[in-house]
Motif scaffolding. Structure first.
Motif, short mmCIF file in Angstrom:
data_model
loop_
_atom_site.label_atom_id
_atom_site.label_comp_id
_atom_site.label_asym_id
_atom_site.label_seq_id
_atom_site.Cartn_x
_atom_site.Cartn_y
_atom_site.Cartn_z
N ASP A 110 8.39 -40.70 -13.19
CA ASP A 110 7.11 -41.27 -13.57
C ASP A 110 6.65 -40.76 -14.94
O ASP A 110 5.52 -40.96 -15.34
CB ASP A 110 6.05 -40.99 -12.50
N GLY A 111 7.53 -40.06 -15.64
CA GLY A 111 7.19 -39.55 -16.96
C GLY A 111 6.55 -38.18 -16.93
O GLY A 111 6.35 -37.56 -17.96
N SER A 112 6.21 -37.66 -15.76
CA SER A 112 5.53 -36.37 -15.66
C SER A 112 6.51 -35.23 -15.44
O SER A 112 6.10 -34.10 -15.29
CB SER A 112 4.54 -36.40 -14.49
N GLY A 113 7.78 -35.55 -15.38
CA GLY A 113 8.77 -34.52 -15.09
C GLY A 113 9.01 -34.40 -13.60
O GLY A 113 9.92 -33.72 -13.17
N LYS A 114 8.17 -35.03 -12.80
CA LYS A 114 8.35 -35.04 -11.35
C LYS A 114 8.90 -36.39 -10.95
O LYS A 114 8.72 -37.38 -11.65
CB LYS A 114 7.02 -34.79 -10.64
N ALA A 115 9.53 -36.44 -9.81
CA ALA A 115 10.07 -37.69 -9.32
C ALA A 115 9.37 -38.05 -8.01
O ALA A 115 9.73 -37.56 -6.95
CB ALA A 115 11.57 -37.55 -9.10
N PRO A 116 8.32 -38.87 -8.10
CA PRO A 116 7.60 -39.24 -6.87
C PRO A 116 8.47 -40.14 -6.00
O PRO A 116 9.32 -40.87 -6.51
CB PRO A 116 6.39 -40.01 -7.41
N PRO A 117 8.25 -40.10 -4.70
CA PRO A 117 9.04 -40.98 -3.84
C PRO A 117 8.73 -42.44 -4.10
O PRO A 117 7.57 -42.81 -4.24
CB PRO A 117 8.61 -40.58 -2.42
N LEU A 118 9.77 -43.23 -4.21
CA LEU A 118 9.60 -44.68 -4.34
C LEU A 118 9.58 -45.31 -2.95
O LEU A 118 8.94 -46.32 -2.75
CB LEU A 118 10.75 -45.28 -5.15
N ILE A 119 10.30 -44.69 -2.04
CA ILE A 119 10.36 -45.20 -0.67
C ILE A 119 9.98 -44.07 0.27
O ILE A 119 10.75 -43.15 0.49
CB ILE A 119 11.77 -45.74 -0.35
N GLU A 120 8.77 -44.16 0.79
CA GLU A 120 8.30 -43.11 1.69
C GLU A 120 8.77 -43.33 3.12
O GLU A 120 8.94 -42.38 3.87
CB GLU A 120 6.78 -43.02 1.63
N THR A 121 8.97 -44.58 3.50
CA THR A 121 9.46 -44.93 4.83
C THR A 121 10.80 -45.62 4.66
O THR A 121 10.92 -46.54 3.84
CB THR A 121 8.46 -45.89 5.54
N PRO A 122 11.84 -45.21 5.39
CA PRO A 122 13.15 -45.86 5.23
C PRO A 122 13.07 -47.35 5.54
O PRO A 122 12.25 -47.79 6.36
CB PRO A 122 14.05 -45.12 6.21
#
Length: 188
Positions: A110-122
């Motif tokens: 997301d540009g913040s250096g962190k990788a947020p989950p794109l898929i929280e539920t399989p």
């Protein structure tokens, strides 16, 4: 193509979960419009090439056939935009039926250096292997009740119960709901 243009999307591949006419009848047109390669399981190539016979059975004009550019097999992975999908060969509706499993916690930058989950539920793109409260037909060319039940029990029911299932037709469901209420899953 209107939706693709409106959202500035580029199709990188056209993945077919199986080769019944209602799922592949528009492949040539879509391929021509996007330039994207067509990919399916190799066990359904014969079925795809038999589109004129499938059309004859239904009493409709046969759609144009396009070149199949590549094949996916059980265990292969597709990756796009930070999302990973695992290919599950789930024969039974057809010999080359496949489902795509998108596990939770696939992440994107997301540009913040962190990788947020794109898929929280399989998620599971089940093609015509599974439906809400049912299973795919097995009376068509390449179908097998034993094979589809084996595919469902060994591969799909092994997925987390919270997995959202998107079938090729009808409403979505969840693996846990199907374990509890799907009458076809009591057949083994």
């Amino acid at each position: 193509t209107e939706v693709l243009e409106r959202h500035n999307l580029k199709v990188r591949a056209i993945v077919s979960t199986h080769a019944h006419i209602d799922h592949v009848g528009g492949l040539a047109k879509l391929q021509r419009a996007t330039g994207a390669p067509v990919i399916m399981h190799p066990d359904d190539l014969e079925l795809y090439l038999a589109i004129p016979i499938q059309a004859e059975w239904l009493g409709v004009a046969p759609p144009e056939i396009t070149k199949v550019d590549g094949f996916l097999r059980d265990g292969d992975e597709l990756v796009w935009g930070g999302i990973e999908a695992q290919v599950l060969h789930t024969p039974g509706h057809s010999r080359g039926s496949m489902s795509l499993y998108l596990p939770a916690n696939s992440s994107g930058a997301d540009g913040s250096g962190k990788a947020p989950p794109l898929i929280e539920t399989p998620r599971l793109l089940a093609g015509d292997t599974r439906f809400a409260g049912s299973i795919g037909r097995t009376d068509l060319w390449g179908g097998s009740l034993d094979e589809i039940l084996k595919s469902i029990h060994q591969k799909l029911l092994a997925l987390p119960e919270e997995t959202i299932v998107y079938p090729g037709h009808g409403p979505s469901t969840r693996i846990g709901e199907e374990k509890q209420s799907n009458p076809f899953l009591r057949m083994r």
